[in-house]
Design an enzyme around this catalytic site. Structure first.
Site, PDB file in Angstrom:
ATOM      1  N   GLY A   1       0.836  -1.193   0.000  1.00 51.43           N
ATOM      2  CA  GLY A   1       0.000   0.000   0.000  1.00 51.43           C
ATOM      3  C   GLY A   1       0.872   1.244   0.000  1.00 51.43           C
ATOM      4  O   GLY A   1       1.968   1.237   0.562  1.00 51.43           O
TER       5      GLY A   1
ATOM      6  N   GLN B   1       2.691  10.074   1.065  1.00 50.03           N
ATOM      7  CA  GLN B   1       4.019   9.465   1.205  1.00 50.03           C
ATOM      8  C   GLN B   1       4.939   9.795   0.027  1.00 50.03           C
ATOM      9  O   GLN B   1       6.142   9.563   0.096  1.00 50.03           O
ATOM     10  CB  GLN B   1       3.895   7.946   1.335  1.00 50.03           C
ATOM     11  CG  GLN B   1       3.222   7.498   2.617  1.00 50.03           C
ATOM     12  CD  GLN B   1       3.117   5.988   2.682  1.00 50.03           C
ATOM     13  OE1 GLN B   1       2.191   5.408   2.121  1.00 50.03           O
ATOM     14  NE2 GLN B   1       4.079   5.346   3.334  1.00 50.03           N
TER      15      GLN B   1
ATOM     16  N   HIS C   1      -4.804   1.425   7.389  1.00 46.04           N
ATOM     17  CA  HIS C   1      -3.483   2.065   7.483  1.00 46.04           C
ATOM     18  C   HIS C   1      -3.373   3.208   6.456  1.00 46.04           C
ATOM     19  O   HIS C   1      -2.933   4.313   6.781  1.00 46.04           O
ATOM     20  CB  HIS C   1      -2.399   0.995   7.236  1.00 46.04           C
ATOM     21  CG  HIS C   1      -0.992   1.509   7.222  1.00 46.04           C
ATOM     22  ND1 HIS C   1      -0.045   1.119   8.147  1.00 46.04           N
ATOM     23  CD2 HIS C   1      -0.355   2.372   6.388  1.00 46.04           C
ATOM     24  CE1 HIS C   1       1.110   1.730   7.876  1.00 46.04           C
ATOM     25  NE2 HIS C   1       0.954   2.485   6.815  1.00 46.04           N
ATOM     26  N   GLU C   2      -3.794   2.927   5.220  1.00 45.46           N
ATOM     27  CA  GLU C   2      -3.647   3.923   4.150  1.00 45.46           C
ATOM     28  C   GLU C   2      -4.661   5.064   4.283  1.00 45.46           C
ATOM     29  O   GLU C   2      -4.341   6.214   3.981  1.00 45.46           O
ATOM     30  CB  GLU C   2      -3.766   3.260   2.773  1.00 45.46           C
ATOM     31  CG  GLU C   2      -2.738   2.153   2.498  1.00 45.46           C
ATOM     32  CD  GLU C   2      -1.290   2.600   2.646  1.00 45.46           C
ATOM     33  OE1 GLU C   2      -1.001   3.797   2.484  1.00 45.46           O
ATOM     34  OE2 GLU C   2      -0.441   1.738   2.945  1.00 45.46           O
TER      35      GLU C   2
ATOM     36  N   HIS D   1      -3.257   7.467   6.578  1.00 36.87           N
ATOM     37  CA  HIS D   1      -2.305   8.386   5.928  1.00 36.87           C
ATOM     38  C   HIS D   1      -3.042   9.580   5.317  1.00 36.87           C
ATOM     39  O   HIS D   1      -2.584  10.715   5.417  1.00 36.87           O
ATOM     40  CB  HIS D   1      -1.536   7.671   4.812  1.00 36.87           C
ATOM     41  CG  HIS D   1      -0.304   6.937   5.267  1.00 36.87           C
ATOM     42  ND1 HIS D   1       0.694   7.536   5.999  1.00 36.87           N
ATOM     43  CD2 HIS D   1       0.103   5.657   5.076  1.00 36.87           C
ATOM     44  CE1 HIS D   1       1.652   6.647   6.245  1.00 36.87           C
ATOM     45  NE2 HIS D   1       1.316   5.495   5.696  1.00 36.87           N
TER      46      HIS D   1
HETATM   47 ZN   LIG Z   1       2.236   3.668   5.743  1.00 37.90          ZN
END
Ligand SMILES: [Zn+2]
Length: 171
Positions: free
Chosen positions: A46, A51, A135-136, A139
């Site tokens: 992912g 990021q 998790h993503e 972000h």
């Molecule tokens: Zn991450």
């Protein structure tokens, strides 16, 4: 197609929520294509736009690591609709290379998002798929997995990173 640079924590962009995506144009399609290439090369399952220094709400994922084309998906403007159950397992993050630590997550997650053309769809995922989507999506909200750890684990991870920074292995 191009590889893009993945920023490491504590890059400030990782702490800020991304802006919603409003233009579903060729530029977006190029970004998504570059993000997939960068994720597979890393390798990871992912990768969120923040990021790669793009402050927008989207991420790419493929929990099969490139083996199953159906699992290659991009989620644009993701929103978690429902979660259920509990799982505890090792989690990593491409912005924390080499750091793997247990993180508690929901066992199942239903996430609504848009595809590169702006069409809405939902993913109802279990286990790794749920973990990855949560998790993503975090972000996209300016949250990193460090924030999800117990305070003791968080300190241990920070200490490890400080050590790596001192020896020039975390730049
Ligand atoms: Zn991450």
């Amino acid at each position: 197609m191009a590889l893009v640079e993945i920023v490491k924590w504590p890059a400030p962009i990782l702490d800020n929520p991304g802006e919603p995506v409003t233009e579903f144009d060729d530029k977006l399609k190029q970004l998504v294509s570059d993000m997939f290439e960068t994720m597979y090369a890393a390798p990871g399952v992912g990768l969120a736009a923040v990021q790669v220094s793009i402050a927008r709400r989207l991420f790419v994922m493929d929990c099969s690591g490139g083996k199953d084309p159906e699992q290659r998906i991009v989620l644009i403007n993701p929103a978690v609709l429902a979660v259920e159950g509990n799982q505890n397992g090792e989690e990593g993050c491409l912005s924390f290379p080499g750091i793997f630590t247990p993180v508690e997550r929901s066992l199942r997650a239903v996430v609504r998002a848009q595809d590169v053309s702006g069409n809405e769809f939902e993913v109802d995922g279990m286990e790794l798929t749920a973990r990855c989507m949560l998790h993503e999506t975090d972000h996209c909200d300016g949250i990193v997995f460090l924030d999800k750890m117990s305070s003791i684990k968080r300190e241990l991870v920070k200490r490890k990173i400080r050590k790596l920074q001192k020896t020039g292995k975390w730049v």
